[in-house]
Design an enzyme around this catalytic site. Structure first.
Site, PDB file in Angstrom:
ATOM      1  N   SER A  58       0.680  -1.244  -0.217  1.00 35.07           N
ATOM      2  CA  SER A  58       0.111   0.157   0.028  1.00 35.07           C
ATOM      3  C   SER A  58       0.932   1.361   0.020  1.00 35.07           C
ATOM      4  O   SER A  58       1.674   1.462  -0.959  1.00 35.07           O
ATOM      5  CB  SER A  58      -1.015   0.071   1.128  1.00 35.07           C
ATOM      6  OG  SER A  58      -1.965   0.830   1.061  1.00 35.07           O
TER       7      SER A  58
ATOM      8  N   GLU B  15      -1.265  -3.156  -8.052  1.00 40.76           N
ATOM      9  CA  GLU B  15      -2.425  -3.337  -7.331  1.00 40.76           C
ATOM     10  C   GLU B  15      -2.841  -1.962  -6.687  1.00 40.76           C
ATOM     11  O   GLU B  15      -2.401  -1.004  -6.554  1.00 40.76           O
ATOM     12  CB  GLU B  15      -2.021  -4.327  -6.133  1.00 40.76           C
ATOM     13  CG  GLU B  15      -1.032  -4.008  -5.106  1.00 40.76           C
ATOM     14  CD  GLU B  15      -1.597  -3.167  -4.084  1.00 40.76           C
ATOM     15  OE1 GLU B  15      -2.944  -2.854  -3.574  1.00 40.76           O
ATOM     16  OE2 GLU B  15      -0.751  -2.200  -3.406  1.00 40.76           O
TER      17      GLU B  15
ATOM     18  N   HIS C 242      -4.534  -5.582  -1.609  1.00 40.32           N
ATOM     19  CA  HIS C 242      -5.321  -5.497  -0.271  1.00 40.32           C
ATOM     20  C   HIS C 242      -6.061  -6.637  -0.087  1.00 40.32           C
ATOM     21  O   HIS C 242      -7.474  -6.335   0.228  1.00 40.32           O
ATOM     22  CB  HIS C 242      -5.990  -4.043  -0.301  1.00 40.32           C
ATOM     23  CG  HIS C 242      -4.958  -2.838  -0.131  1.00 40.32           C
ATOM     24  ND1 HIS C 242      -4.154  -2.504  -1.302  1.00 40.32           N
ATOM     25  CD2 HIS C 242      -4.840  -1.742   0.580  1.00 40.32           C
ATOM     26  CE1 HIS C 242      -3.594  -1.465  -1.014  1.00 40.32           C
ATOM     27  NE2 HIS C 242      -3.996  -0.800   0.226  1.00 40.32           N
TER      28      HIS C 242
END
Length: 342
Positions: free
Chosen positions: A137, A241, A312
């Protein structure tokens, strides 16, 4: 936790494009493999540790794996939506890299704030004291910048607050503790269904491609474009992602990568998961994520697939940045051609 997109804004790229492609890659440095009894330093480089229980669960999970843990002095600091002042968050990271008893550094979670630290990092200190740095992230900013500036192989993998289930732990152990040259392949269990419904892969362009594996969170990566904190993209395998992004935002970020000349340089492409990234309610006429990937990736004429267990999600790979890799876009696999650790 505040949404990452509340703090990030897309900026004009025209005067900055020369910075995106001229980064000279330093010599690759591999951190030492992790062993039972090693100490892992835990810190918060972005959002605060809102819950003492989360930190305790992280410690207990790592201890169950045979590790010891050490908390950064500022792990419970608060400065608005950040885990303390920038200088204090950086000091925790520097202290862990300077501490010879600490063999790995793990973020408790992401949020927003890592990019603020990049001009403050002592890259020479990190290069002199290579060790495992792991997270995902918002931690993408640290992973990319440290790899680009020092050559240290960094790890896109679980943060402390992640689910340390069998799947995630197995990939963590095989990559970081066993040093295997793994082939990352999604699970194929059909469960009680006639065909597989979860963790499927989709081939965008078939074929094999080789290159250095580089990537991370799309939002964070795209907002570093134009800065000196991204690596050379030539002949790389780009993996991406994201989470909770509207499709038009995904479209905008892929446009940014295209305009910056990044997409045209890569050798292959892997998209992981984009959790909760649908068109949304009332989005009449919206593109889908499949539409966006088709429009930007197919014209590259490079092997590409989507659906890898990166993102995630509860079940995730540990993906090393900078390692020579081969992808099979037809089979949906990522094969490391060398160990990620020494």
């Amino acid at each position: 936790m505040p949404s990452r997109r509340s703090f990030l804004r897309t900026t004009s790229l025209a005067p900055l494009l020369s910075l995106t492609t001229n980064q000279t890659a330093p010599t690759l440095i591999k951190p030492a493999k992790l062993r039972p009894g090693d100490t892992i330093g835990l810190f918060c480089p972005a959002a605060p540790a809102y819950s003492h229980e989360t930190v305790k669960i992280t410690q207990e999970s790592l201890q169950a794996l045979g590790f010891q843990t050490k908390l950064g002095p500022h792990i419970y600091d608060r400065y608005g939506y950040l885990a303390g002042r920038d200088a204090d968050r950086v000091s925790d990271l520097h202290a862990f890299f300077n501490d010879q008893s600490v063999k790995a550094v793990m973020a408790i979670h992401g949020g927003w704030g890592c990019a603020r630290l990049l001009p403050l990092l002592d890259y020479d200190l990190i290069q002199r004291n290579p060790k495992v740095l792991i997270g995902y992230s918002d931690i993408t900013a640290l992973l990319l910048a440290i790899y680009a500036k020092t050559g240290l192989v960094t790890m896109h993998g679980p943060v402390g607050s992640a689910t340390f289930n069998t799947y995630t732990v197995d990939w963590f152990r095989r990559v970081l503790m066993e040093g295997e040259t793994v082939t990352m392949r999604n699970p194929t269990d059909k469960g009680d269904n006639l065909t597989q419904t979860q963790d499927r892969i989709t081939t965008i362009r078939p074929g094999l491609a080789r290159g250095r594996l580089v990537g991370g969170n799309l939002t964070v990566l795209s907002h570093l474009v134009g800065s000196p904190y991204l690596p050379d993209w030539k002949n790389t395998i780009l993996f991406l992602e994201d989470t909770h992004e509207d499709i038009y935002r995904m479209d905008r970020m892929f446009t940014q990568l295209k305009l910056a000349g990044i997409l045209n340089q890569i050798a292959g492409f892997v998209f992981g998961k984009c959790s909760d990234c649908g068109p949304g309610n009332g989005s009449y006429g919206s593109l889908t994520l499949d539409d966006v990937l088709t429009e930007y990736i197919i014209p590259l004429d490079k092997p590409a697939y989507s659906g890898a267990t990166i993102g995630h999600i509860s079940n995730k790979f540990t993906v090393p940045l900078g390692i020579d890799t081969e992808i099979d876009a037809t089979a949906g696999t990522i094969r490391l051609l060398e160990s990620a650790v020494s």
